[in-house]
Enzyme design. Structure first.
Site, PDB file in Angstrom:
ATOM      1  CD  GLU A  53     -14.078  -5.640  -1.832  1.00  0.00           C
ATOM      2  OE1 GLU A  53     -12.746  -6.283  -2.496  1.00  0.00           O
ATOM      3  OE2 GLU A  53     -14.898  -4.739  -2.370  1.00  0.00           O
ATOM      4  CG  ASP A  81      -5.091  -7.550  -8.112  1.00  0.00           C
ATOM      5  OD1 ASP A  81      -4.174  -7.448  -7.137  1.00  0.00           O
ATOM      6  OD2 ASP A  81      -6.169  -6.831  -7.253  1.00  0.00           O
ATOM      7  CD  GLU A  90     -10.220  -2.049  -8.338  1.00  0.00           C
ATOM      8  OE1 GLU A  90      -9.432  -1.671  -7.779  1.00  0.00           O
ATOM      9  OE2 GLU A  90     -11.579  -2.061  -8.188  1.00  0.00           O
ATOM     10  CD  GLU A 126      -3.065  -0.943   0.114  1.00  0.00           C
ATOM     11  OE1 GLU A 126      -3.126  -0.131  -0.584  1.00  0.00           O
ATOM     12  OE2 GLU A 126      -3.506  -2.049  -0.113  1.00  0.00           O
TER      13      GLU A 126
END
Length: 360
Positions: free
Chosen positions: A269, A156, A293, A24
């Site tokens: 989600e 991902d 996204e 992050e």
């Protein structure tokens, strides 16, 4: 303004930062500073980015050189153990770009060890052929991979960085191109499912009909590959062409259904697709935390195709955020997108994730 705050107040040595997430911090803080420098040219942004990267370098002090998922800046302490494919494989773009800007190879050399590891140890492992894809669990001490194959959580962005780091290398890092091409073709052939109604969606390899919203980056990634399909250099073409564009558009349609078929017009989600193309919610993951996204994929597909439906869909998503996620000082998470009577921005939902603006 923001740059002056960075100049006068941002101190990475401040002890209040405590232990942090490597992933992050790299994608949000380091990537944010580098992007801001690239746009503005203000040297203080590059200086603070380099200071942060120096503070993060201890994450590579593992037996394999695969980054530890947590650390304390400049002091370490994250240790070896378990991380994920996405956490270990989503540092390279920022560190490689920092090397390009500063001329210091230490950033690229440290971060690329994981890409080298995947290519040398697993890409051609015929005994465990996964179609060029990789399990999401990674042991930083041994390098052992485990778990399911997923283009959603924990997998991902590792695949996203194969292509983007190849392009950043000015199309010279051929192993990355090979890994990207094999992975997207493996995904197309082994993971994508089709309902009887003709809707195509992307679950993980654990079976079932669940698709995560995180996987909605894939249409945009495939479209980016189509845009650059002739830029493979000595490695050959990037996986693209009509077949990949069709897959990108089909998966974007599945992502749109996540929004269109809920009561709020917001995507959860994750969602289950029924065989007729309708959707149903999954207990425990009905929330929306402003994930970007789908809208990012709509943007890239609009730029590539000029099809107005992508702009129209993005605007409808924006309208749903305005209606259901707006708070006094920004936007927050919605706890149940299938229930219009539930209110956003309460308790732990009273926050606006940085990725909402950064990626859209």
């Amino acid at each position: 303004d923001g740059v002056e705050w960075v100049r006068e107040n941002l101190d990475w040595h401040d002890s209040k930062h405590g232990q942090i997430s490597t992933f992050e911090t790299s994608i949000r803080a380091l990537g944010g500073l580098l992007a801001a420098f690239d746009l503005s040219g203000d040297e203080i942004l590059l200086t603070r980015a380099r200071e942060l990267a120096d503070g993060l370098m201890n994450v590579f002090d593992t037996k394999t050189g695969i980054a530890s998922p947590r650390t304390t800046l400049f002091r370490g302490g994250g240790g070896s153990g378990g991380t994920t494919l996405a956490e270990a494989g989503t540092l390279q773009l920022e560190f490689n770009f920092l090397t390009q800007l500063t001329g210091d190879d230490k950033y690229r050399n440290a971060s690329r060890k994981f890409h080298d590891f995947l290519y040398e140890k697993h890409q051609h492992d015929s005994a465990n052929d996964r179609g060029g894809m990789f399990p999401i669990g990674v042991n930083t001490a041994s390098g052992q991979l485990s778990g399911v194959v997923s283009w959603g959580a924990s997998g991902d962005s590792a695949y996203e960085y194969f292509l983007k780091c190849f392009l950043l290398s000015q199309n010279t890092d051929v192993p990355l191109l090979e890994m990207y091409n094999r992975a997207v073709n493996g995904m197309k052939d082994r993971l994508v499912k089709t309902t009887s109604s003709g809707l195509r969606y992307l679950p993980d390899n654990g079976g079932g009909a669940k698709m995560e919203h995180l996987a909605c980056f894939v249409p945009g990634l495939l479209a980016l590959g189509v845009i650059h399909e002739d830029d493979g250099g000595s490695g050959g073409d990037i996986a693209g062409g009509g077949e990949m564009l069709k897959l990108a558009e089909d998966l974007a349609d599945a992502c749109w259904q996540m929004y269109e078929q809920t009561a709020t017009g917001l995507a959860p989600e994750a969602i289950m697709f029924n065989d007729d193309g309708s959707v149903r919610g999954i207990g425990g993951v009905k929330w929306n935390i402003l994930r970007p996204e789908s809208v990012e994929s709509f943007f890239i597909l609009y730029e590539l195709t000029g099809d107005e439906k992508y702009r129209e869909r993005a605007f409808k998503v924006w309208e749903a955020f305005e209606k259901h996620c707006k708070a006094e000082w920004g936007y927050g998470a919605h706890p149940d997108v299938f229930n219009v009577n539930n209110k956003c921005c309460r308790g732990n939902d009273d926050k606006q994730e940085t990725f909402w603006m950064a990626e859209t």
